[in-house]
Design a protein around this motif. Structure first.
Motif, PDB file in Angstrom:
ATOM      1  N   GLY A   1      18.537  18.908  -9.987  1.00  0.00           N
ATOM      2  CA  GLY A   1      17.446  18.164  -9.376  1.00  0.00           C
ATOM      3  C   GLY A   1      17.970  17.217  -8.317  1.00  0.00           C
ATOM      4  N   LEU A   2      17.058  16.798  -7.473  1.00  0.00           N
ATOM      5  CA  LEU A   2      17.355  15.836  -6.425  1.00  0.00           C
ATOM      6  C   LEU A   2      16.665  14.529  -6.769  1.00  0.00           C
ATOM      7  CD1 LEU A   2      16.808  18.097  -3.289  1.00  0.00           C
ATOM      8  CD2 LEU A   2      18.942  17.644  -4.491  1.00  0.00           C
ATOM      9  N   ILE A   3      17.395  13.444  -6.726  1.00  0.00           N
ATOM     10  CA  ILE A   3      16.858  12.121  -7.024  1.00  0.00           C
ATOM     11  C   ILE A   3      16.752  11.352  -5.716  1.00  0.00           C
ATOM     12  CG2 ILE A   3      17.160   9.992  -8.320  1.00  0.00           C
ATOM     13  CD1 ILE A   3      18.879  11.550 -10.286  1.00  0.00           C
ATOM     14  N   TRP A   4      15.533  10.945  -5.389  1.00  0.00           N
ATOM     15  CA  TRP A   4      15.287  10.191  -4.174  1.00  0.00           C
ATOM     16  C   TRP A   4      14.935   8.759  -4.545  1.00  0.00           C
ATOM     17  CZ3 TRP A   4      15.835  12.738   0.503  1.00  0.00           C
ATOM     18  CH2 TRP A   4      15.872  14.133   0.435  1.00  0.00           C
ATOM     19  N   GLU A   5      15.623   7.819  -3.958  1.00  0.00           N
ATOM     20  CA  GLU A   5      15.333   6.405  -4.165  1.00  0.00           C
ATOM     21  C   GLU A   5      14.809   5.834  -2.851  1.00  0.00           C
ATOM     22  OE1 GLU A   5      17.761   3.058  -6.419  1.00  0.00           O
ATOM     23  OE2 GLU A   5      18.460   3.307  -4.367  1.00  0.00           O
ATOM     24  N   LYS A   6      13.536   5.492  -2.860  1.00  0.00           N
ATOM     25  CA  LYS A   6      12.905   4.990  -1.640  1.00  0.00           C
ATOM     26  C   LYS A   6      12.628   3.501  -1.786  1.00  0.00           C
ATOM     27  CE  LYS A   6       9.393   7.776  -1.509  1.00  0.00           C
ATOM     28  NZ  LYS A   6       8.232   8.547  -0.969  1.00  0.00           N
ATOM     29  N   LYS A   7      13.050   2.748  -0.828  1.00  0.00           N
ATOM     30  CA  LYS A   7      12.848   1.307  -0.830  1.00  0.00           C
ATOM     31  C   LYS A   7      11.601   0.953  -0.020  1.00  0.00           C
ATOM     32  CE  LYS A   7      17.758   0.213  -1.274  1.00  0.00           C
ATOM     33  NZ  LYS A   7      18.901  -0.545  -0.701  1.00  0.00           N
ATOM     34  N   TYR A   8      10.954  -0.124  -0.427  1.00  0.00           N
ATOM     35  CA  TYR A   8       9.748  -0.551   0.278  1.00  0.00           C
ATOM     36  C   TYR A   8       9.648  -2.079   0.263  1.00  0.00           C
ATOM     37  CZ  TYR A   8       7.955  -0.945  -4.495  1.00  0.00           C
ATOM     38  OH  TYR A   8       7.797  -1.279  -5.814  1.00  0.00           O
ATOM     39  N   ASP A   9       8.826  -2.586   1.132  1.00  0.00           N
ATOM     40  CA  ASP A   9       8.524  -4.016   1.217  1.00  0.00           C
ATOM     41  C   ASP A   9       7.014  -4.191   1.221  1.00  0.00           C
ATOM     42  OD1 ASP A   9      11.195  -4.845   1.352  1.00  0.00           O
ATOM     43  OD2 ASP A   9      11.266  -4.493   3.525  1.00  0.00           O
ATOM     44  N   TYR A  10       6.586  -5.417   0.865  1.00  0.00           N
ATOM     45  CA  TYR A  10       5.172  -5.757   0.902  1.00  0.00           C
ATOM     46  C   TYR A  10       4.893  -6.633   2.118  1.00  0.00           C
ATOM     47  CZ  TYR A  10       4.278  -3.955  -3.789  1.00  0.00           C
ATOM     48  OH  TYR A  10       4.132  -3.147  -4.876  1.00  0.00           O
ATOM     49  N   VAL A  11       3.791  -6.351   2.787  1.00  0.00           N
ATOM     50  CA  VAL A  11       3.346  -7.178   3.905  1.00  0.00           C
ATOM     51  C   VAL A  11       1.885  -7.539   3.673  1.00  0.00           C
ATOM     52  CG1 VAL A  11       4.975  -6.153   5.538  1.00  0.00           C
ATOM     53  CG2 VAL A  11       2.700  -5.151   5.280  1.00  0.00           C
ATOM     54  N   ASN A  12       1.486  -8.678   4.184  1.00  0.00           N
ATOM     55  CA  ASN A  12       0.096  -9.100   4.074  1.00  0.00           C
ATOM     56  C   ASN A  12      -0.761  -8.274   5.024  1.00  0.00           C
ATOM     57  OD1 ASN A  12       0.711 -11.103   2.194  1.00  0.00           O
ATOM     58  ND2 ASN A  12       1.210 -12.588   3.796  1.00  0.00           N
ATOM     59  N   ALA A  13      -1.880  -7.764   4.533  1.00  0.00           N
ATOM     60  CA  ALA A  13      -2.772  -6.928   5.332  1.00  0.00           C
ATOM     61  C   ALA A  13      -4.218  -7.266   4.989  1.00  0.00           C
ATOM     62  CB  ALA A  13      -2.481  -5.449   5.098  1.00  0.00           C
ATOM     63  N   ARG A  14      -5.122  -6.735   5.755  1.00  0.00           N
ATOM     64  CA  ARG A  14      -6.543  -7.003   5.552  1.00  0.00           C
ATOM     65  C   ARG A  14      -7.344  -5.728   5.826  1.00  0.00           C
ATOM     66  NH1 ARG A  14      -9.857 -11.491   5.368  1.00  0.00           N
ATOM     67  NH2 ARG A  14     -12.012 -11.166   6.113  1.00  0.00           N
ATOM     68  N   TYR A  15      -8.275  -5.449   4.934  1.00  0.00           N
ATOM     69  CA  TYR A  15      -9.138  -4.292   5.117  1.00  0.00           C
ATOM     70  C   TYR A  15     -10.122  -4.559   6.254  1.00  0.00           C
ATOM     71  CZ  TYR A  15      -7.619  -2.606   0.514  1.00  0.00           C
ATOM     72  OH  TYR A  15      -6.881  -2.169  -0.550  1.00  0.00           O
ATOM     73  N   SER A  16     -10.383  -3.516   7.021  1.00  0.00           N
ATOM     74  CA  SER A  16     -11.481  -3.606   7.973  1.00  0.00           C
ATOM     75  C   SER A  16     -12.797  -3.399   7.223  1.00  0.00           C
ATOM     76  CB  SER A  16     -11.319  -2.551   9.069  1.00  0.00           C
ATOM     77  OG  SER A  16     -11.431  -1.243   8.517  1.00  0.00           O
ATOM     78  N   ASP A  17     -13.906  -3.743   7.860  1.00  0.00           N
ATOM     79  CA  ASP A  17     -15.203  -3.563   7.209  1.00  0.00           C
ATOM     80  C   ASP A  17     -15.431  -2.101   6.842  1.00  0.00           C
ATOM     81  OD1 ASP A  17     -15.509  -6.226   7.585  1.00  0.00           O
ATOM     82  OD2 ASP A  17     -17.046  -6.078   9.162  1.00  0.00           O
ATOM     83  N   THR A  18     -15.032  -1.197   7.716  1.00  0.00           N
ATOM     84  CA  THR A  18     -15.215   0.230   7.427  1.00  0.00           C
ATOM     85  C   THR A  18     -14.387   0.671   6.235  1.00  0.00           C
ATOM     86  OG1 THR A  18     -15.620   0.641   9.786  1.00  0.00           O
ATOM     87  CG2 THR A  18     -15.057   2.544   8.409  1.00  0.00           C
ATOM     88  N   GLN A  19     -13.123   0.217   6.160  1.00  0.00           N
ATOM     89  CA  GLN A  19     -12.265   0.581   5.035  1.00  0.00           C
ATOM     90  C   GLN A  19     -12.810   0.021   3.728  1.00  0.00           C
ATOM     91  OE1 GLN A  19      -8.540  -1.045   6.475  1.00  0.00           O
ATOM     92  NE2 GLN A  19      -7.799   0.980   7.100  1.00  0.00           N
TER      93      GLN A  19
END
Length: 409
Positions: A322-340
């Motif tokens: 098997g292949l093991i993938w380690e993906k890194k991520y960060d959190y950023v502040n965001a805001r939904y649009s009215d449509t979303q």
């Protein structure tokens, strides 16, 4: 035409060049060397000697002032020498063939089909109890005995077929229809119908018992709808006893369901940094081995792919990788649009509406709307529906049948 025979002693064909080739031939004859296939082509002599004799001609070449050029080598000694240079390859081929033969003697996958009442895990546990599992030697598995054991352990199986195909054990089953056990008729227990929902009664159709509500009444959970206690009256209208039954009726109710769902406009969005770590893992039988194993860091996700080695669809090997993938991520502040925000709230409401539609008879009105409040989006309102109500509970007995026997004077 006869095929050429491979000489077990080894034979070398060579050409003779120099001033006195005839003297060279005479020296070979005097030295007891047997020359074979002597011929002349375009002023050049060709002949052959066995390998043992060829090793003795060097001093003879110096005396006759000739040079020799080897044209061909044949025979068992040269064949063995060529094979020794490729011995690793041949040994590898033999070992690979032996390994495949050994792997072919075992079961490395169990496939079950036709089951619905019994889960595959349940059937695998029953097979494990019969000492049948992945990695079991095929010769030790009795297909007929296993099928009989499964039918005995799982009564709902009406037919079981077990077949060994390659390194796969195919188990096909058919399940009998689940028939309700006949329960001997017992004395009916008196029961009444009570409300389990709040709403306006639209219609009442009573089949057994005395209705306590009628169309237009507003009821609450716990209210008595149909009484299973029926009073017995004498000629004067007095209650002389009670008769009991199992209350039965169709009561249609108009009910309202409140709906409220709030979504915050500000949220934390997950952004992948693009940095990935790739690892490998191997499984041999039941043992796992991981390369580049490391502790999981914060804000990372691991994904694993699984591949089982196979030569064909029915010839699986006990090796997986098997292949093991380690993906890194960060959190950023965001805001939904009215449509979303409206799309998300509509998706939530659709799930709720679909679940409710399966539970009630029909939905008569939908008064849910979405309102944007700046910091959040809110979906609220009511849904009106028509549905049946009435839950059966033991009737409250307030008396019993009175029987009096009188004697004539």
């Amino acid at each position: 035409m006869q095929g050429q025979r491979i000489s077990p002693r080894g034979k070398i064909t060579f050409s003779v060049h120099g001033q006195e080739p005839v003297r060279f031939f005479n020296l070979c004859r005097m030295g007891g060397l047997i020359l074979m296939d002597v011929c002349e082509k375009e002023g050049c002599y060709f002949c052959a000697l066995y390998l043992k004799d060829f090793r003795k001609i060097r001093p003879l070449c110096r005396k006759a002032h000739v040079r020799i050029h080897i044209c061909k080598k044949e025979g068992v000694p040269f064949l063995v020498r060529a094979m020794q240079a490729r011995m690793v390859f041949f040994v590898g081929v033999v070992l690979a063939a032996f390994t495949l033969w050994v792997c072919y003697q075992f079961i490395w996958d169990i496939r079950i089909e036709g089951n619905s009442y019994y889960s595959s895990q349940t059937l695998l546990r029953r097979m494990r109890e019969q000492n049948v599992y992945c990695g079991k030697r095929k010769a030790d598995i009795d297909a007929k005995a296993l099928a009989a054991a499964l039918r005995e352990a799982c009564p709902q199986l009406s037919w079981v077929s077990v077949e060994k195909e390659g390194t796969v054990l195919n188990v096909s089953v058919k399940e009998a229809l689940i028939e309700e056990e006949e329960i001997p008729e017992a004395e009916e227990e008196a029961s009444s119908l009570y409300a389990d929902k709040e709403g306006l009664v639209l219609s009442v159709v009573t089949r057994a018992g005395i209705p306590k509500v009628q169309a237009g009444d507003y009821i609450y959970p716990g209210d008595l709808l149909v009484d299973g206690e029926i009073p017995i009256l004498d000629d004067g209208g007095s209650v002389v006893g009670y008769q009991y039954c199992q209350a039965d009726a169709d009561i249609i109710l108009a009910s309202a369901y409140s709906y409220y769902d709030e979504l915050k406009m500000d949220y934390r969005k997950k952004i992948y940094t693009g940095k990935t770590f790739k690892g490998l893992w191997f499984r041999l039988g039941e043992k796992n081995m991981t390369l580049h194993e490391r502790d999981r860091e914060p804000q990372t996700e691991w994904e694993t792919d699984f591949f089982q080695w196979r030569l064909s669809d029915v010839f699986l090997l006990p090796v997986s990788h098997g292949l093991i993938w380690e993906k890194k991520y960060d959190y950023v502040n965001a805001r939904y649009s009215d449509t979303q925000a409206k799309m998300i709230l509509n998706a939530h409401f659709s799930d709720f509406f679909e679940h409710l539609d399966k539970k009630v008879m029909q939905i008569t009105s939908n008064n849910v709307k979405i309102q944007m409040t700046g910091q959040s989006a809110v979906a609220f309102g009511t849904i009106e529906a028509e549905e049946k109500t009435g839950m059966s509970m033991p009737a409250q007995k307030s008396g019993e049948i009175i029987e009096r026997n009188t004697q004539a004077e």
